[in-house]
Structures are given as structure tokens and as C-alpha cells.
Scaffold this motif. Structure first.
Motif, PDB file in Angstrom:
ATOM      1  N   ALA A 229       0.827  -1.204   0.000  1.00 51.14           N
ATOM      2  CA  ALA A 229       0.000   0.000   0.000  1.00 51.14           C
ATOM      3  C   ALA A 229       0.868   1.263   0.000  1.00 51.14           C
ATOM      4  O   ALA A 229       0.543   2.257  -0.663  1.00 51.14           O
ATOM      5  N   GLU A 230       1.975   1.226   0.739  1.00 51.05           N
ATOM      6  CA  GLU A 230       2.895   2.358   0.764  1.00 51.05           C
ATOM      7  C   GLU A 230       3.491   2.611  -0.612  1.00 51.05           C
ATOM      8  O   GLU A 230       3.621   3.764  -1.058  1.00 51.05           O
ATOM      9  N   LEU A 231       3.830   1.538  -1.319  1.00 47.45           N
ATOM     10  CA  LEU A 231       4.386   1.689  -2.663  1.00 47.45           C
ATOM     11  C   LEU A 231       3.363   2.284  -3.621  1.00 47.45           C
ATOM     12  O   LEU A 231       3.706   3.103  -4.474  1.00 47.45           O
ATOM     13  N   GLU A 232       2.116   1.867  -3.495  1.00 52.80           N
ATOM     14  CA  GLU A 232       1.067   2.403  -4.361  1.00 52.80           C
ATOM     15  C   GLU A 232       0.887   3.900  -4.159  1.00 52.80           C
ATOM     16  O   GLU A 232       0.560   4.632  -5.097  1.00 52.80           O
ATOM     17  N   LYS A 233       1.101   4.380  -2.932  1.00 53.33           N
ATOM     18  CA  LYS A 233       1.005   5.814  -2.659  1.00 53.33           C
ATOM     19  C   LYS A 233       2.156   6.579  -3.294  1.00 53.33           C
ATOM     20  O   LYS A 233       2.000   7.703  -3.765  1.00 53.33           O
TER      21      LYS A 233
END
Length: 274
Positions: free
Chosen positions: A202-206
Motif C-alpha cells: 500500500a505504501e508503494l502504491e502511494k
């Protein structure tokens, strides 16, 4: 080109690991076995990352082509000819990480599902939940990132501390895969809890725009392969030895005649300087 240069029968296709009908009920375990067998046949230990999968598979008789395809949801297409052997087309519009995975995925189809390459007409892609697609995905994941190698590198260079983004960068560069694929492998192998892997994903998607890659790999893999690409070598040889006309060379290399002439001039200059 192979026929023009006279090397059409010089390559044997990779082995056929055709899955029995019963294998589709256990697509993950069968694909893992095939990936391990193929790595062993290629002289790769369970701990070795694949330095250049393009060059490795081309040496196994796979004809690899890269062209940009308008729809970026098209990742790869494969074909098998009893006369010419296996071929894989990759969408050059996708990230390098995606192309590497797609190449391994299509290679898995060519190894495990060869009996399905019967029709002379192209077939539509399978649903992602189809057992054959699941098998090809599992093959690609285990072929590129064997569990033993991932576990060893993880314990050696990351240890017991909570994994962070720098660890993701290191491991994706080590195995030459995407960050999202790496997180799935870490989760599947049991090195990172499912929740931690999900939080990092999820952090990477942000941080990264859609359809782009977190800390992209350099194009060294493609450049190194292109230098020794069999297709490029045969095209150069045919042109420099006068085996093809400029028009035919333009057709084979997807250029116009003016660009083909310039390319031949550059090849001649390179050879004369050497």
C-alpha cells in the motif's frame, strides 16, 4: 533470417514438461517442480539469481521479440512451431520488471502447455484465474526467485529486523523483479507477515504512479542482451554479406529503407573500426 543465413536447424527447443490433466488440480505444486527442474537443467542453483533472463532463454532456442503494443494490458504472447521452435513477443511499452516477469510467464506456458500450441490461428488470453495462468504465474515466480535463494539472502542481509523500503530496493535489484512481485514472494515464502507485506504494498502504491515501478531497474539487462541478440546478429550478417536487399532488411527490422541504409552504414563503420 535463420534460413537466409543458413542456421535454421541449429537450435533445439527447450524440453517439454507438458502437464497431465490432473496437474491442473494442483497448479502451484506442479509449476514449482517444473521451475526447479528447469533451473537445474540450466545449471542454476537454488541460490543463484538470473543475471539476464533474456540472454538465458534465447540461448535455449527461444526467439524473443520486443515491440511496443498499443494496449499496455497486453504483456506477452507466445507461440510454438514444430519447424521454427518457441517464440515470445513482449510489449516493450511495459516496465522492464513487467517484461522480465512476462518472459518467464510465457516460457512457463511453452514448457508446461506445449500441446495447446496446435492451431495456426491466434487464441485470446486466458482468464487470470484459469489453472494454466495460475501455473504460469507460479512457474515465473519460482523460476525468477527460488524460495531457497530468497530465504538465504533475506536472512543474510536483512535478518530479524522489520523489513523497510531500502530492503525492498535491495532485493528487487538482486533478483531483477518488481517491488510488488518481491513482496508477494516474501509473503508466500513466509519471510514477511501478510499484514506487513500488505502495508508495504500500500505504501508503494502511494509513492508510485499507476503502471510505473518503484525504483525502476536500469536498462542494462536489455542493452546487454541486445548487443548479443541472435536476431540482431543474423540481421547484421545478412546485410553486411549482401544476403538481403535493403528493402528486405527494412521489412525484417521494421524500418523504412532510408533508416535501413543508415543502419547498414553504421554497421560497416563499426566493423571497419574494429
Amino acid at each position: 533470417l535463420e534460413e537466409i543465413v543458413g542456421v535454421a536447424d541449429s537450435q533445439l527447443p527447450p524440453p517439454d514438461y507438458s502437464a497431465s490433466p490432473g496437474a491442473e488440480s494442483r497448479p502451484d505444486s506442479f509449476a514449482v517442480q517444473v521451475a526447479a527442474s528447469e533451473r537445474q537443467r540450466l545449471g542454476l542453483s537454488e541460490r543463484d539469481p538470473i543475471v539476464n533472463v533474456f540472454q538465458l532463454l534465447e540461448e535455449q532456442g527461444v526467439r524473443i521479440f520486443r515491440y511496443p503494443v498499443e494496449h499496455d494490458e497486453v504483456f506477452g504472447v507466445s507461440a510454438f512451431s514444430p519447424k521454427y521452435g518457441p517464440c515470445i513477443l513482449l510489449n516493450a511499452a511495459n516496465t522492464i520488471e513487467r517484461q522480465i516477469f512476462s518472459l518467464a510467464h510465457e516460457y512457463g506456458h511453452l514448457l508446461m502447455h506445449r500441446r495447446y500450441y496446435q492451431s495456426s490461428e491466434p487464441s485470446a488470453g486466458l482468464d487470470k484465474e484459469h489453472p494454466m495462468e495460475i501455473m504460469a504465474n507460479h512457474f515465473a515466480a519460482n523460476f525468477l526467485v527460488p524460495a531457497t535463494g530468497l530465504r538465504e539472502v533475506f536472512l543474510r542481509d536483512i535478518g530479524q529486523k522489520k523489513i523497510g523500503l531500502e530492503d525492498v530496493v535491495f532485493l528487487k535489484r538482486y533478483f531483477k523483479i518488481s517491488a510488488q512481485m518481491l513482496l508477494r514472494r516474501l509473503r508466500d515464502v513466509g519471510l514477511v507477515p501478510k499484514q506487513d507485506a500488505g502495508n508495504l504494498a500500500a505504501e508503494l502504491e502511494k509513492r508510485v504512479p499507476a503502471k510505473q515501478e518503484f525504483v525502476p531497474l536500469s536498462d542494462d539487462v536489455l542493452r546487454d542482451w541486445t548487443v548479443v541478440s541472435r536476431f540482431n546478429h543474423l540481421a547484421r550478417k545478412a546485410a553486411l554479406d549482401g544476403m538481403v536487399s535493403l528493402g528486405k532488411l527494412a521489412e525484417l527490422t521494421n524500418r523504412n529503407v532510408v533508416d535501413a541504409r543508415k543502419q547498414v552504414q553504421e554497421w560497416r563503420k563499426e566493423v571497419s573500426l574494429a
